[in-house]
Write a protein that holds these residues in place. Structure first.
Motif, mmCIF file in Angstrom:
data_model
loop_
_atom_site.group_PDB
_atom_site.id
_atom_site.type_symbol
_atom_site.label_atom_id
_atom_site.label_comp_id
_atom_site.label_asym_id
_atom_site.label_seq_id
_atom_site.Cartn_x
_atom_site.Cartn_y
_atom_site.Cartn_z
ATOM 1 N N HIS A 158 1.030 -1.064 0.300
ATOM 2 C CA HIS A 158 -0.210 0.105 0.340
ATOM 3 C C HIS A 158 0.940 0.930 -0.523
ATOM 4 N N ASP A 189 6.427 1.376 4.937
ATOM 5 C CA ASP A 189 5.683 0.410 5.865
ATOM 6 C C ASP A 189 4.528 0.424 4.537
ATOM 7 N N GLY A 190 4.536 -0.136 3.749
ATOM 8 C CA GLY A 190 3.422 -0.925 2.588
ATOM 9 C C GLY A 190 4.230 -0.033 1.468
ATOM 10 N N GLU A 219 -5.086 0.640 2.797
ATOM 11 C CA GLU A 219 -4.440 -0.734 3.912
ATOM 12 C C GLU A 219 -5.024 0.177 5.532
ATOM 13 N N GLU A 220 -4.022 1.222 5.718
ATOM 14 C CA GLU A 220 -3.536 1.802 7.052
ATOM 15 C C GLU A 220 -5.284 1.695 8.360
ATOM 16 N N HIS A 226 8.123 -6.128 3.204
ATOM 17 C CA HIS A 226 7.140 -5.548 4.012
ATOM 18 C C HIS A 226 8.427 -4.999 5.302
ATOM 19 N N HIS A 274 -1.940 -7.296 7.306
ATOM 20 C CA HIS A 274 -1.291 -7.078 6.095
ATOM 21 C C HIS A 274 -2.339 -7.372 5.039
HETATM 22 ZN ZN ZN Z 1 1.430 -2.097 6.004
#
Ligand code: ZN
Length: 411
Positions: free
Chosen positions: A86, A97-98, A131-132, A193, A360
């Motif tokens: 993401h 992150d992502g 996603e978050e 990730h 995830h």
């Molecule tokens: Zn993530």
């Protein structure tokens, strides 16, 4: 055409792309704030799409705004080998992150182009919308729709605190695509990730071979006693809901220790009436229980119920313990997990098997496609924080493993 085992990704290009993407929504403390479907998210998506087109990919978007950039193979009737993650972040999120999982996928495409390497099956890089779960709850909603866990109407109807929905915001930023969501086959799905935890760094391992994602159960507990004067009520006559809560919190902690490697958290407490000279008549709190195995998670749940019953019984309190959300443990595909392990082994990276503590997109995708994840260390295990960081060489190692694992399925 280069030999398969000689193929390598370009570490500097991967790092430079991460740093370029991080300028969009950059925060003063070195992090990123690129919330889902904001103008900044649009800029991030536009940059990714431009890079993919420059790398010769065709880009399509589905009705949840999930993006798929496709590098054709020799046989384009085969289902694609897909990787992705993401581009949205937390409000005080980091640069990796992502984003790492998305740009590692792009770097795989670029590296294959460098070497004029043709795959049999097509390769795709995916970006999953929201996603978050920070702006729109729940998290991972669009990979969830893709996997058939949520309906498309449910996904498009999720609203932020101002009442704007995912559907409206996708239209506004130009990412309401026309592809149906899901219903098509992936030959395999991989998500790279950062670990978002301290284990790889502490054990000096470069690659985490992710076995699955732990199961989660969320509870809301209300303990009820009697509001009473803090000065005039003798101790034996009290029905103190806060005392009940405190003893349950202690037991919640013990429950995880008794069911290692489970984890447990009480993170939200509301005391009523919350007055310093009144004995609390009611306390509301959350309990978050997680374990890699569903049977153990059920035992933790039973232990929580037993603790509430025993503790409240002894203190003459009433209680209600309600489960509000459950996400079963995901167990990744043996073939895909094996491909990641073989890739780490072949490239000579120190690796270990690991279970993801966080949720995830790969968790949902694993319900509809053979799936695995690759973790790389992040400094001090810190994530969802502006200081989140990882080293260029660890990120490159994860990307080389991704390339090798994808090729095992695509050549
Ligand atoms: Zn993530």
């Amino acid at each position: 055409m280069a030999e398969l085992h000689n193929l390598r990704i370009n570490q500097d290009r991967l790092w430079d792309s991460l740093m370029e993407m991080a300028k969009i929504g950059a925060t003063p403390k070195g992090g990123c704030a690129r919330l889902a479907l904001t103008d900044l998210d649009k800029q991030g998506r536009d940059l990714f799409v431009r890079w993919c087109q420059e790398a010769g990919c065709t880009v399509s978007v589905d009705r949840m705004g999930n993006i798929f950039a496709r590098r054709p193979g020799r046989n384009n009737t085969l289902p694609p080998v897909v990787t992705g993650s993401h581009l949205d972040t937390q409000p005080t999120g980091g640069k990796f992150d992502g984003v790492y999982g998305v740009l590692a996928g792009l770097e795989v495409v670029r590296a294959l182009n460098d070497h004029n390497f043709e795959t049999e099956a097509p390769i795709e890089v995916s970006v999953w919308t929201n996603e978050e779960g920070s702006r729109f709850a729940p998290a991972m909603v669009s990979s969830g729709v893709f996997a058939g866990v949520f309906t498309e109407d449910y996904g498009l109807g999720r609203a932020d605190l101002d009442g704007r929905t995912i559907g409206d915001e996708l239209k506004r930023i130009g990412y309401a695509g026309d592809l149906p969501v899901g219903g098509r086959k992936f030959k395999a799905f991989f998500e790279a990730h950062i670990e978002q935890g301290p284990i790889l760094e502490a054990e000096r391992k470069t690659i985490g071979v992710v076995q699955g994602i732990q199961g989660m159960r969320w509870f809301e507990v209300t303990v009820t006693g009697t509001d009473c004067h803090a000065g005039t009520t003798p101790m034996p006559r009290r029905r103190d809901a806060m005392l009940g809560c405190a003893r349950i919190v202690e037991r919640v902690h013990q429950i995880a220790l008794d069911h290692a490697p489970g984890v447990s958290t009480v993170g939200l407490v509301k005391v009523m009436p919350n007055s310093r000279n009144t004995i609390p008549g009611s306390v509301f709190f959350s309990v978050d229980l997680r374990h890699p195995h569903d049977e153990e998670l059920l035992k933790m749940t039973a232990a929580l119920n037993a603790a509430c019953s025993e503790i409240c019984g002894a203190l003459d309190l009433q209680y209600e313990c309600r489960e509000i959300w459950h996400s079963p443990a995901s167990h990744f595909d043996e073939g895909c997990v094996g491909a990641v392990r073989r890739a780490a082994e072949e490239r000579g990276y120190a690796w270990r098997d690991i279970t993801s503590g966080a949720g995830h997109d790969a968790g949902y995708i694993s319900r509809v496609a053979p799936t695995a994840m690759i973790f790389v260390p992040c400094a001090d295990g810190i994530s969802h924080n502006e200081v989140e960081t990882a080293t260029p060489s660890d990120l490159a190692a994860g990307c080389n493993v991704l390339l090798r694992a994808m090729l095992e399925h695509a050549v």
